[in-house]
Design a protein around this motif. Structure first.
Motif, PDB file in Angstrom:
ATOM      1  N   ASN A   1     -32.480 -11.136  12.603  1.00  0.00           N
ATOM      2  CA  ASN A   1     -31.718 -10.714  13.778  1.00  0.00           C
ATOM      3  C   ASN A   1     -31.490  -9.217  13.901  1.00  0.00           C
ATOM      4  N   GLN A   2     -31.893  -8.447  12.891  1.00  0.00           N
ATOM      5  CA  GLN A   2     -31.621  -7.010  12.929  1.00  0.00           C
ATOM      6  C   GLN A   2     -32.496  -6.294  11.899  1.00  0.00           C
ATOM      7  N   THR A   3     -32.410  -4.993  11.926  1.00  0.00           N
ATOM      8  CA  THR A   3     -33.139  -4.172  10.960  1.00  0.00           C
ATOM      9  C   THR A   3     -32.346  -4.105   9.664  1.00  0.00           C
ATOM     10  N   VAL A   4     -33.036  -4.266   8.537  1.00  0.00           N
ATOM     11  CA  VAL A   4     -32.384  -4.158   7.230  1.00  0.00           C
ATOM     12  C   VAL A   4     -33.229  -3.287   6.311  1.00  0.00           C
ATOM     13  N   ILE A   5     -32.577  -2.728   5.306  1.00  0.00           N
ATOM     14  CA  ILE A   5     -33.271  -2.028   4.231  1.00  0.00           C
ATOM     15  C   ILE A   5     -33.193  -2.945   3.011  1.00  0.00           C
ATOM     16  N   PRO A   6     -34.259  -3.660   2.681  1.00  0.00           N
ATOM     17  CA  PRO A   6     -34.199  -4.576   1.535  1.00  0.00           C
ATOM     18  C   PRO A   6     -34.117  -3.824   0.219  1.00  0.00           C
ATOM     19  N   MET A   7     -33.392  -4.387  -0.723  1.00  0.00           N
ATOM     20  CA  MET A   7     -33.275  -3.803  -2.047  1.00  0.00           C
ATOM     21  C   MET A   7     -34.069  -4.637  -3.046  1.00  0.00           C
ATOM     22  N   ARG A   8     -34.146  -4.140  -4.264  1.00  0.00           N
ATOM     23  CA  ARG A   8     -34.869  -4.855  -5.309  1.00  0.00           C
ATOM     24  C   ARG A   8     -33.880  -5.675  -6.130  1.00  0.00           C
ATOM     25  N   TYR A   9     -34.359  -6.827  -6.589  1.00  0.00           N
ATOM     26  CA  TYR A   9     -33.496  -7.706  -7.376  1.00  0.00           C
ATOM     27  C   TYR A   9     -32.942  -6.955  -8.589  1.00  0.00           C
ATOM     28  N   GLY A  10     -31.646  -7.055  -8.785  1.00  0.00           N
ATOM     29  CA  GLY A  10     -31.025  -6.370  -9.910  1.00  0.00           C
ATOM     30  C   GLY A  10     -30.242  -5.136  -9.510  1.00  0.00           C
ATOM     31  N   SER A  11     -30.259  -4.775  -8.216  1.00  0.00           N
ATOM     32  CA  SER A  11     -29.439  -3.651  -7.743  1.00  0.00           C
ATOM     33  C   SER A  11     -27.983  -4.111  -7.725  1.00  0.00           C
ATOM     34  N   VAL A  12     -27.158  -3.507  -8.561  1.00  0.00           N
ATOM     35  CA  VAL A  12     -25.774  -3.971  -8.687  1.00  0.00           C
ATOM     36  C   VAL A  12     -24.787  -2.806  -8.691  1.00  0.00           C
ATOM     37  N   CYS A  13     -23.541  -3.122  -8.361  1.00  0.00           N
ATOM     38  CA  CYS A  13     -22.418  -2.209  -8.501  1.00  0.00           C
ATOM     39  C   CYS A  13     -21.297  -2.959  -9.204  1.00  0.00           C
ATOM     40  N   GLU A  14     -20.411  -2.206  -9.842  1.00  0.00           N
ATOM     41  CA  GLU A  14     -19.302  -2.859 -10.545  1.00  0.00           C
ATOM     42  C   GLU A  14     -18.284  -3.431  -9.565  1.00  0.00           C
ATOM     43  N   THR A  15     -18.098  -2.751  -8.431  1.00  0.00           N
ATOM     44  CA  THR A  15     -17.143  -3.218  -7.424  1.00  0.00           C
ATOM     45  C   THR A  15     -17.740  -3.017  -6.038  1.00  0.00           C
ATOM     46  N   GLN A  16     -17.166  -3.706  -5.040  1.00  0.00           N
ATOM     47  CA  GLN A  16     -17.598  -3.481  -3.663  1.00  0.00           C
ATOM     48  C   GLN A  16     -17.252  -2.064  -3.222  1.00  0.00           C
ATOM     49  N   GLY A  17     -16.122  -1.552  -3.699  1.00  0.00           N
ATOM     50  CA  GLY A  17     -15.737  -0.187  -3.341  1.00  0.00           C
ATOM     51  C   GLY A  17     -16.767   0.816  -3.811  1.00  0.00           C
ATOM     52  N   GLU A  18     -17.343   0.586  -4.981  1.00  0.00           N
ATOM     53  CA  GLU A  18     -18.383   1.476  -5.488  1.00  0.00           C
ATOM     54  C   GLU A  18     -19.617   1.432  -4.594  1.00  0.00           C
ATOM     55  N   ALA A  19     -19.960   0.232  -4.111  1.00  0.00           N
ATOM     56  CA  ALA A  19     -21.106   0.101  -3.210  1.00  0.00           C
ATOM     57  C   ALA A  19     -20.857   0.864  -1.908  1.00  0.00           C
ATOM     58  N   LEU A  20     -19.634   0.789  -1.391  1.00  0.00           N
ATOM     59  CA  LEU A  20     -19.315   1.488  -0.143  1.00  0.00           C
ATOM     60  C   LEU A  20     -19.339   3.002  -0.339  1.00  0.00           C
ATOM     61  N   ARG A  21     -18.878   3.462  -1.486  1.00  0.00           N
ATOM     62  CA  ARG A  21     -18.946   4.908  -1.757  1.00  0.00           C
ATOM     63  C   ARG A  21     -20.394   5.373  -1.796  1.00  0.00           C
ATOM     64  N   PHE A  22     -21.245   4.547  -2.379  1.00  0.00           N
ATOM     65  CA  PHE A  22     -22.664   4.895  -2.432  1.00  0.00           C
ATOM     66  C   PHE A  22     -23.253   4.981  -1.020  1.00  0.00           C
ATOM     67  N   LEU A  23     -22.882   4.024  -0.156  1.00  0.00           N
ATOM     68  CA  LEU A  23     -23.367   4.050   1.229  1.00  0.00           C
ATOM     69  C   LEU A  23     -22.929   5.325   1.936  1.00  0.00           C
ATOM     70  N   GLU A  24     -21.699   5.721   1.708  1.00  0.00           N
ATOM     71  CA  GLU A  24     -21.196   6.935   2.350  1.00  0.00           C
ATOM     72  C   GLU A  24     -21.949   8.170   1.864  1.00  0.00           C
ATOM     73  N   GLU A  25     -22.253   8.221   0.576  1.00  0.00           N
ATOM     74  CA  GLU A  25     -22.985   9.369   0.033  1.00  0.00           C
ATOM     75  C   GLU A  25     -24.400   9.445   0.587  1.00  0.00           C
ATOM     76  N   ARG A  26     -24.995   8.297   0.855  1.00  0.00           N
ATOM     77  CA  ARG A  26     -26.366   8.257   1.370  1.00  0.00           C
ATOM     78  C   ARG A  26     -26.408   7.916   2.862  1.00  0.00           C
ATOM     79  N   ARG A  27     -25.310   8.083   3.529  1.00  0.00           N
ATOM     80  CA  ARG A  27     -25.209   7.617   4.915  1.00  0.00           C
ATOM     81  C   ARG A  27     -26.328   8.148   5.805  1.00  0.00           C
ATOM     82  N   ASP A  28     -26.538   9.458   5.818  1.00  0.00           N
ATOM     83  CA  ASP A  28     -27.550  10.033   6.706  1.00  0.00           C
ATOM     84  C   ASP A  28     -28.945   9.523   6.360  1.00  0.00           C
TER      85      ASP A  28
END
Length: 244
Positions: A69-96
């Motif tokens: 239903n939309q465009t996605v950037i698929p990741m590779r199996y095993g991509s993990v973060c310790e918390t959801q907050g850590e994942a969101l911080r990563f998104l913000e750092e790589r936002r552009d």
């Protein structure tokens, strides 16, 4: 702790319909969002990070459900973060970077073509060369070897032209392509990947059917898939060790 958040794909922020299927180990999939990006996640134990066929299939099903239903950037199996907050911080750092990649992949899918080429003949003495040796003629031996090598070179050159002909036949139906070589069961396998606008998938299939009837090599069409082969590994989050 013994638990992490497994990351499936990055996607635009906003309501997600329909609901994603269960994730790895049947864990519910949750989309965590910033103001402009989201990431599909589920809880995972460290022991479940070892890939198995059933886990990888469950992982791909989630990515493909969002991709329908939309465009996605698929990741590779095993991509993990310790918390959801850590994942969101990563998104913000790589936002552009992620927003640019979503734009680049926008409304496009991956189609694959596998080409099975005959195994290249060895460069050992051929039948003609053996006959020449038996007759005691060095000149005949050299001539036979030259003829054999010339035939091999012609076959190799013809094999190299097959992917070029395929790309030419499909011109105008894709916006990007990649090639990958491998060996399988004694033969050479060449995989071609195409980034295809969603509205060109059927014309792409039709063009493949036409070129398949003209080529002597065995061809197999797969897709449409999420654009797995058009996402650089450097863009995949590695939250476990901090930003990549």
């Amino acid at each position: 702790g013994g638990e992490r958040w497994l990351l499936y794909c990055v996607l635009p922020a906003g309501p997600q319909e329909p609901e994603a299927p269960p994730g790895v180990e049947d864990e519910p999939v949750i989309v965590a969002s910033t103001s402009s990006l989201g990431v599909a996640t589920s809880r995972i134990s460290l022991s479940a990070l070892t890939p198995t066929l059933s886990r990888v299939r469950a992982y791909q099903r989630v990515i493909e459900a969002f991709h329908r239903n939309q465009t996605v950037i698929p990741m590779r199996y095993g991509s993990v973060c310790e918390t959801q907050g850590e994942a969101l911080r990563f998104l913000e750092e790589r936002r552009d970077e992620y927003r640019a990649l979503l734009h680049e992949l926008g409304n496009r899918v991956e189609m694959g073509i596998r080409i099975l080429l005959p195994a290249a003949p060895g460069r050992g003495p051929g039948a003609g060369a053996v006959t020449a040796v038996a007759s005691g003629s060095g000149r005949a031996y050299l001539a036979a070897q030259q003829e054999r090598y010339t035939a091999q070179d012609r076959a190799a050159a013809e094999h190299e032209r097959i992917p070029d002909r395929i790309c030419t036949s499909l011109a105008g139906l894709f916006v990007g392509s990649r090639r990958e070589r491998a060996s399988w069961a004694g033969s050479r396998l060449l995989s071609l990947y195409f980034l295809v606008p969603r509205n060109q998938v059927e014309p792409f299939r039709q063009a493949f059917q036409e070129l398949g009837s003209r080529e002597s090599a065995k061809l197999l069409l797969t897709g449409p898939w999420p654009p797995y082969n058009f996402v650089l590994s450097a863009r995949i989050p590695k939250c476990e060790n901090g930003p990549a």
